[in-house]
Design an enzyme around this catalytic site. Structure first.
Site, PDB file in Angstrom:
ATOM      1  CG  HIS A 217       9.988 -19.423   9.956  1.00 17.14           C
ATOM      2  ND1 HIS A 217       9.698 -18.673   8.854  1.00 17.14           N
ATOM      3  CD2 HIS A 217       8.787 -19.741  10.510  1.00 17.14           C
ATOM      4  CE1 HIS A 217       8.384 -18.535   8.734  1.00 17.14           C
ATOM      5  NE2 HIS A 217       7.805 -19.178   9.723  1.00 17.14           N
TER       6      HIS A 217
ATOM      7  NE  ARG B 130       8.334 -24.201  12.026  1.00 16.70           N
ATOM      8  CZ  ARG B 130       7.929 -23.042  12.555  1.00 16.70           C
ATOM      9  NH1 ARG B 130       6.666 -22.889  12.927  1.00 16.70           N
ATOM     10  NH2 ARG B 130       8.766 -22.049  12.723  1.00 16.70           N
TER      11      ARG B 130
ATOM     12  CD  GLU C 169       1.541 -21.590  11.730  1.00 18.71           C
ATOM     13  OE1 GLU C 169       2.216 -20.960  12.553  1.00 18.71           O
ATOM     14  OE2 GLU C 169       2.068 -22.258  10.822  1.00 18.71           O
TER      15      GLU C 169
ATOM     16  CG  ASP D 195       2.506 -17.357  11.348  1.00 18.73           C
ATOM     17  OD1 ASP D 195       2.624 -16.247  10.799  1.00 18.73           O
ATOM     18  OD2 ASP D 195       3.348 -18.247  11.263  1.00 18.73           O
TER      19      ASP D 195
END
Ligand code: 3PY
Ligand code: MG
Length: 268
Positions: free
Chosen positions: A47, A72, A151, A177
């Protein structure tokens, strides 16, 4: 020179570690976070705004700042996971892992044979670790961590299967999430009591399976709650939020001083 410490060794010895989280494509910022005292900094290539090239430069600066390097990856991008560990990431967090097969494929992508099928050429990682090729090969599988993000409801349903993957080092919970998935999109509630209860059960299962447990936290209180629940790797402190809060606080101080001085409100 003092002995180099590895994130895997700390976590496997039971030590809790707090990681800062970086979304910006600004290599100096993670170095600042490292120098501020965060034990690890996570680069968010899912993200965040940084790409592979920025991650390569940033990981060197995190090492210079004295912190551990975590990254990530975007959903399903196991090829990038391999590239990032080659560039010195000590731990890869993979989002949206919903099945045993996905967990296996991810974990195997960053472990050398016979555990997995990571491809050889860790020039940069060995350099950052201060290791020869032989030393790197000998230690890489135990010093490079794979954490599968839990998630979704599907991941909760498959949790026992995911935790049974021997190549996988642990899990990392994404409470935002998770809350979206559990409420079928009707509520974003990462800090709610219902979400916290599910997070506690995930940690319990992970620990019982002998796996590391990490979680994304949005406050100091959540970090403390997570430690009590049995989590060991907690994120806390996102660079964009730090900047936003610090800028607003600084501006407010200037405005308050201007008002206290009796003059017209400064037009800053
Ligand atoms: C989540 O909470 O879903 C996350 O992935 C944290 O970034
Ligand atoms: Mg998420």
């Amino acid at each position: 020179m003092s002995e180099k410490s590895f994130l895997a060794e700390k976590l496997c010895s039971g030590k809790p570690v707090v990681t800062a989280w970086s979304l910006l494509s600004a290599p100096l910022v993670p170095e600042l976070l490292a120098r501020a005292g965060y034990e690890a900094v996570t680069l968010d290539l899912q993200h965040g705004m940084l790409d592979f090239e920025a991650a390569v430069e940033t990981m060197a600066l995190i090492a210079l700042g004295g912190a551990h390097r975590i990254a990530r990856i975007p959903v399903g991008d196991n090829a990038l996971a391999g590239r990032l560990v080659d560039m010195g990431a000590e731990c890869i967090i993979a989002p949206m892992i919903n099945s045993k097969r996905e967990a296996e494929e991810f974990a195997r992508s960053i472990k050398y044979p016979p555990v997995g099928e990571r491809s050889w050429s860790p020039f940069r990682a060995a350099m950052l670790n201060g290791q020869t090729s032989d030393q790197y090969l000998k230690n890489a599988n135990s010093q490079t961590l794979s954490l599968a993000m839990i998630e979704t409801q599907d991941a909760i349903d498959a949790l026992d299967d995911i935790l049974s993957v021997s190549e996988l080092d642990g899990i990392f919970v994404g409470p935002s999430d998770l809350s979206l998935s559990l409420s079928q999109g009707s509520a974003l509630d990462p800090n709610g009591a219902g979400t916290a209860e599910v997070c506690a059960r995930i940690a319990e299962k992970a620990r019982a399976a002998g796996k590391l447990a990490g979680i994304f936290c949005l406050s100091g209180e959540k970090v403390e709650e997570a430690v009590q629940q049995g989590y060991q790797l907690m994120s806390h402190g996102i660079d964009t939020i730090f900047l936003d809060h610090a800028a607003r606080a600084a501006l407010k101080e200037v405005e308050q001083l201007a008002q206290a001085g009796g003059g017209p409100k400064a037009g800053y």
